[in-house]
Design a protein around this motif. Structure first.
Motif, PDB file in Angstrom:
ATOM      1  N   ARG A  34       0.848  -1.202   0.000  1.00  0.00           N
ATOM      2  CA  ARG A  34       0.000   0.000   0.000  1.00  0.00           C
ATOM      3  C   ARG A  34       0.882   1.251   0.000  1.00  0.00           C
ATOM      4  O   ARG A  34       0.606   2.211  -0.706  1.00  0.00           O
ATOM      5  CB  ARG A  34      -0.904  -0.035   1.230  1.00  0.00           C
ATOM      6  CG  ARG A  34      -2.243   0.608   0.986  1.00  0.00           C
ATOM      7  CD  ARG A  34      -3.091   0.580   2.211  1.00  0.00           C
ATOM      8  NE  ARG A  34      -3.815  -0.672   2.369  1.00  0.00           N
ATOM      9  CZ  ARG A  34      -4.690  -0.889   3.343  1.00  0.00           C
ATOM     10  NH1 ARG A  34      -4.959   0.032   4.221  1.00  0.00           N
ATOM     11  NH2 ARG A  34      -5.312  -2.037   3.430  1.00  0.00           N
ATOM     12  N   LYS A  35       1.936   1.217   0.811  1.00  0.00           N
ATOM     13  CA  LYS A  35       2.852   2.373   0.842  1.00  0.00           C
ATOM     14  C   LYS A  35       3.525   2.563  -0.504  1.00  0.00           C
ATOM     15  O   LYS A  35       3.877   3.671  -0.888  1.00  0.00           O
ATOM     16  CB  LYS A  35       3.903   2.190   1.942  1.00  0.00           C
ATOM     17  CG  LYS A  35       3.302   2.445   3.315  1.00  0.00           C
ATOM     18  CD  LYS A  35       4.363   2.414   4.404  1.00  0.00           C
ATOM     19  CE  LYS A  35       3.693   2.533   5.776  1.00  0.00           C
ATOM     20  NZ  LYS A  35       4.248   1.625   6.753  1.00  0.00           N
ATOM     21  N   ALA A  36       3.703   1.471  -1.234  1.00  0.00           N
ATOM     22  CA  ALA A  36       4.350   1.566  -2.555  1.00  0.00           C
ATOM     23  C   ALA A  36       3.333   1.903  -3.658  1.00  0.00           C
ATOM     24  O   ALA A  36       3.712   1.974  -4.836  1.00  0.00           O
ATOM     25  CB  ALA A  36       5.067   0.256  -2.872  1.00  0.00           C
ATOM     26  N   GLY A  37       2.050   2.061  -3.273  1.00  0.00           N
ATOM     27  CA  GLY A  37       1.057   2.555  -4.245  1.00  0.00           C
ATOM     28  C   GLY A  37       0.089   1.533  -4.805  1.00  0.00           C
ATOM     29  O   GLY A  37      -0.710   1.853  -5.680  1.00  0.00           O
ATOM     30  N   VAL A  38       0.132   0.281  -4.318  1.00  0.00           N
ATOM     31  CA  VAL A  38      -0.813  -0.715  -4.851  1.00  0.00           C
ATOM     32  C   VAL A  38      -1.604  -1.382  -3.730  1.00  0.00           C
ATOM     33  O   VAL A  38      -1.092  -1.568  -2.624  1.00  0.00           O
ATOM     34  CB  VAL A  38      -0.110  -1.824  -5.681  1.00  0.00           C
ATOM     35  CG1 VAL A  38       0.561  -1.254  -6.907  1.00  0.00           C
ATOM     36  CG2 VAL A  38       0.864  -2.615  -4.840  1.00  0.00           C
ATOM     37  N   ASP A  96       3.520  -2.799 -15.132  1.00  0.00           N
ATOM     38  CA  ASP A  96       4.915  -2.480 -14.812  1.00  0.00           C
ATOM     39  C   ASP A  96       5.013  -1.816 -13.438  1.00  0.00           C
ATOM     40  O   ASP A  96       5.874  -2.142 -12.627  1.00  0.00           O
ATOM     41  CB  ASP A  96       5.514  -1.526 -15.864  1.00  0.00           C
ATOM     42  CG  ASP A  96       5.671  -2.218 -17.213  1.00  0.00           C
ATOM     43  OD1 ASP A  96       5.693  -3.465 -17.238  1.00  0.00           O
ATOM     44  OD2 ASP A  96       5.761  -1.507 -18.235  1.00  0.00           O
ATOM     45  N   PHE A  97       4.109  -0.868 -13.213  1.00  0.00           N
ATOM     46  CA  PHE A  97       4.096  -0.152 -11.934  1.00  0.00           C
ATOM     47  C   PHE A  97       3.840  -1.134 -10.781  1.00  0.00           C
ATOM     48  O   PHE A  97       4.510  -1.099  -9.746  1.00  0.00           O
ATOM     49  CB  PHE A  97       3.021   0.942 -11.960  1.00  0.00           C
ATOM     50  CG  PHE A  97       2.870   1.665 -10.657  1.00  0.00           C
ATOM     51  CD1 PHE A  97       3.820   2.586 -10.241  1.00  0.00           C
ATOM     52  CD2 PHE A  97       1.780   1.411  -9.826  1.00  0.00           C
ATOM     53  CE1 PHE A  97       3.690   3.246  -9.019  1.00  0.00           C
ATOM     54  CE2 PHE A  97       1.639   2.069  -8.603  1.00  0.00           C
ATOM     55  CZ  PHE A  97       2.595   2.984  -8.204  1.00  0.00           C
ATOM     56  N   ALA A  98       2.857  -2.027 -10.986  1.00  0.00           N
ATOM     57  CA  ALA A  98       2.505  -2.997  -9.935  1.00  0.00           C
ATOM     58  C   ALA A  98       3.691  -3.910  -9.653  1.00  0.00           C
ATOM     59  O   ALA A  98       4.036  -4.153  -8.485  1.00  0.00           O
ATOM     60  CB  ALA A  98       1.286  -3.817 -10.355  1.00  0.00           C
ATOM     61  N   GLU A 107       6.828  -3.383 -10.039  1.00  0.00           N
ATOM     62  CA  GLU A 107       7.864  -2.625  -9.321  1.00  0.00           C
ATOM     63  C   GLU A 107       7.479  -2.456  -7.847  1.00  0.00           C
ATOM     64  O   GLU A 107       8.299  -2.643  -6.940  1.00  0.00           O
ATOM     65  CB  GLU A 107       8.035  -1.261 -10.011  1.00  0.00           C
ATOM     66  CG  GLU A 107       9.302  -0.522  -9.677  1.00  0.00           C
ATOM     67  CD  GLU A 107      10.553  -1.400  -9.749  1.00  0.00           C
ATOM     68  OE1 GLU A 107      10.743  -2.062 -10.777  1.00  0.00           O
ATOM     69  OE2 GLU A 107      11.324  -1.426  -8.758  1.00  0.00           O
ATOM     70  N   ALA A 108       6.202  -2.124  -7.620  1.00  0.00           N
ATOM     71  CA  ALA A 108       5.734  -1.912  -6.244  1.00  0.00           C
ATOM     72  C   ALA A 108       5.797  -3.220  -5.447  1.00  0.00           C
ATOM     73  O   ALA A 108       6.247  -3.227  -4.288  1.00  0.00           O
ATOM     74  CB  ALA A 108       4.300  -1.375  -6.260  1.00  0.00           C
ATOM     75  N   PHE A 109       5.371  -4.331  -6.057  1.00  0.00           N
ATOM     76  CA  PHE A 109       5.415  -5.610  -5.342  1.00  0.00           C
ATOM     77  C   PHE A 109       6.859  -5.986  -4.983  1.00  0.00           C
ATOM     78  O   PHE A 109       7.123  -6.514  -3.915  1.00  0.00           O
ATOM     79  CB  PHE A 109       4.785  -6.732  -6.179  1.00  0.00           C
ATOM     80  CG  PHE A 109       3.278  -6.647  -6.258  1.00  0.00           C
ATOM     81  CD1 PHE A 109       2.519  -6.444  -5.109  1.00  0.00           C
ATOM     82  CD2 PHE A 109       2.617  -6.792  -7.466  1.00  0.00           C
ATOM     83  CE1 PHE A 109       1.133  -6.359  -5.170  1.00  0.00           C
ATOM     84  CE2 PHE A 109       1.232  -6.711  -7.542  1.00  0.00           C
ATOM     85  CZ  PHE A 109       0.487  -6.485  -6.389  1.00  0.00           C
ATOM     86  N   LEU A 110       7.783  -5.696  -5.895  1.00  0.00           N
ATOM     87  CA  LEU A 110       9.179  -6.058  -5.640  1.00  0.00           C
ATOM     88  C   LEU A 110       9.802  -5.144  -4.581  1.00  0.00           C
ATOM     89  O   LEU A 110      10.500  -5.610  -3.676  1.00  0.00           O
ATOM     90  CB  LEU A 110      10.005  -6.012  -6.934  1.00  0.00           C
ATOM     91  CG  LEU A 110       9.563  -7.015  -8.014  1.00  0.00           C
ATOM     92  CD1 LEU A 110      10.536  -7.009  -9.187  1.00  0.00           C
ATOM     93  CD2 LEU A 110       9.461  -8.422  -7.458  1.00  0.00           C
ATOM     94  N   THR A 111       9.511  -3.849  -4.670  1.00  0.00           N
ATOM     95  CA  THR A 111      10.019  -2.913  -3.651  1.00  0.00           C
ATOM     96  C   THR A 111       9.537  -3.337  -2.268  1.00  0.00           C
ATOM     97  O   THR A 111      10.326  -3.429  -1.316  1.00  0.00           O
ATOM     98  CB  THR A 111       9.518  -1.476  -3.958  1.00  0.00           C
ATOM     99  OG1 THR A 111       9.915  -1.150  -5.280  1.00  0.00           O
ATOM    100  CG2 THR A 111      10.056  -0.459  -2.982  1.00  0.00           C
TER     101      THR A 111
END
Ligand code: PLP
Length: 403
Positions: free
Chosen positions: A352-356, A387-389, A391-395
């Motif tokens: 959630r903090k990473a945007g998803v 792509d955004f998701a 990246e967010a899941f990996l971060t």
């Protein structure tokens, strides 16, 4: 709390729920159940407490929730028929829209006839109860949906569970089953928490060898698997037929309701034998019209299905390459395995903090140490969203030590 009239006996159950829920809800970062999201009509983003986040745990696989054609069809039905049908289908509740919808479902499912219920839950309970009863045997996959389990329990038939997608185990169970009475095997086409597919060719062969009927629940398969979203038979090239097909109108199809499709004889029987069909109010006009329009759009726009399949594969590959486990998923549903329940909650918060938004599913809904985020790719997700998701899941995975 009033201690008379039986409330004192109920109190321990109420207290147990209060304790369990308050432990979860007292920490806002872990609050994932019953959270109100406002999903944008023309994107995959949702508003959560004033924050705009990419929704990665939705069910509107075809991306038709809020589609203006579907909305217009629902509005037109309200104008014509009003908001409810004021009765059960057998008495005053049937309107021409129900018959049109049933014809469309039958044609989509490649069966003679179909019947629509108030929900997918009711369709499972009604169909199973209308087919098996005391003296019969119903065999179900360990991961089958709760509505299948409840339908089995209510039916009074002998219920046997076999290991998930384990056809050899099913065969052993069939060999041990009472040789008298109806034998019904019920599986999900696509498993809602794992995103894997039932092994139809092997299931068909075992059912034939042991004189059993095969029923599939297409809730997460309609619009998702098969070249044109036709479901499990299409996925396996129409080489194997199931006996009874069932689904919902509440996931890829953005409405409410459930359906069953089969021979005219079977549907004729269920009209009178499926109790949730006979004794519960008919589907509301707006819901029937929205479902009908969505099925028509699915026929005209098979590229939505291709999009789901290619984007889900892209996301799965990105996650797997980074060392994230996604079990045997090969559909729109991608379980991102976190491990313990705590790990899943922490990971959801970091996402959630990473945007998803990735919603956690924990025990007892999934086995111990297989708590996960249940991710689903829809036709609304653009390649840039995926792509955004990823990246967010990996971060978030790096931050929480998942990888
Ligand atoms: C596999 C499966 N079957 C049936 C249902 C019930 O469908 P409905 O929500 O339309 O009652 C669900 C809902 O989650 C499901 O996942």
């Amino acid at each position: 709390m009033n201690a008379t009239g039986g409330w004192d006996r109920l109190e321990p159950k109420l207290a147990a729920t209060r304790n369990r829920v308050s432990a979860l809800e007292s920490d806002p970062s872990r609050r994932n159940s019953f959270v109100a999201y406002t999903v944008e009509r023309d994107s995959a983003y949702a508003d959560l407490d004033g924050e705009r986040l990419l929704m990665m745990s939705g069910y509107s696989y075809l991306g038709l929730a809020g589609d203006e054609r579907v909305v217009a069809a629902a509005k037109a039905a309200v104008d014509l028929y009003g908001t409810g049908n004021h009765g059960v289908r057998a008495l005053a509740g049937t309107i021409p829209l129900h018959e049109e919808l049933e014809a469309e479902v039958a044609s989509f499912a490649r069966r003679e006839q179909a019947l629509v219920f108030g929900s997918g839950y009711a369709a499972n309970v009604g169909t199973i109860g209308g087919i098996v009863g005391p003296g019969d045997t119903v065999l179900i996959d360990k991961y089958d949906h709760a509505s299948i389990v409840d339908g089995c329990r209510l039916s009074g038939a002998t219920v046997t569970r076999f290991r998930h997608n384990d056809v050899e185990h099913l065969e052993r169970r069939l060999k041990a089953a009472d040789p008298r009475g109806v034998r019904l095997v019920v599986v999900d086409s696509v498993y809602s928490m794992d995103g894997d597919i039932a092994p139809l060719p092997e299931l068909r062969a075992v059912c034939d060898a042991h004189n059993a009927l095969l029923m599939v629940d297409e809730a997460h398969a309609l619009g998702v698997i098969g070249e044109a979203g036709g479901g499990i038979e299409e996925h396996f090239g129409h080489r194997h037929r199931v006996d009874i097909k069932l689904g919902t109108l509440s996931k890829a199809i953005p409405s409410m309701g459930g359906w069953i499709a089969g021979s005219a004889d079977l549907i004729g029987h269920l009209k009178y034998a499926a109790r949730p069909f006979l004794f519960s109010a008919a589907l509301a006009p707006a819901q029937a019209a929205a479902a009908l329009e969505s099925l028509r759009i699915l026929r005209r726009e098979p590229e939505r299905v291709t999009h789901i399949q290619t984007q889900a594969q892209r996301l799965r590959t990105a996650l797997n390459q980074a060392g994230i486990r996604t079990m045997a998923s090969e559909t729109a549903v991608i379980p991102v395995i976190a491990g313990s329940d705590d790990a899943a909650y922490d990971y959801a918060t970091a996402c959630r903090k990473a945007g998803v938004i990735g919603l956690p599913v924990v025990t007892p809904a999934v086995p111990n140490d297989l708590a996960r985020l249940r991710i689903a790719v829809t036709a609304r997700h653009t390649p840039a969203d995926i792509d955004f998701a990823a990246e967010a899941f990996l971060t978030a995975a790096r931050q929480t030590g998942l990888i």
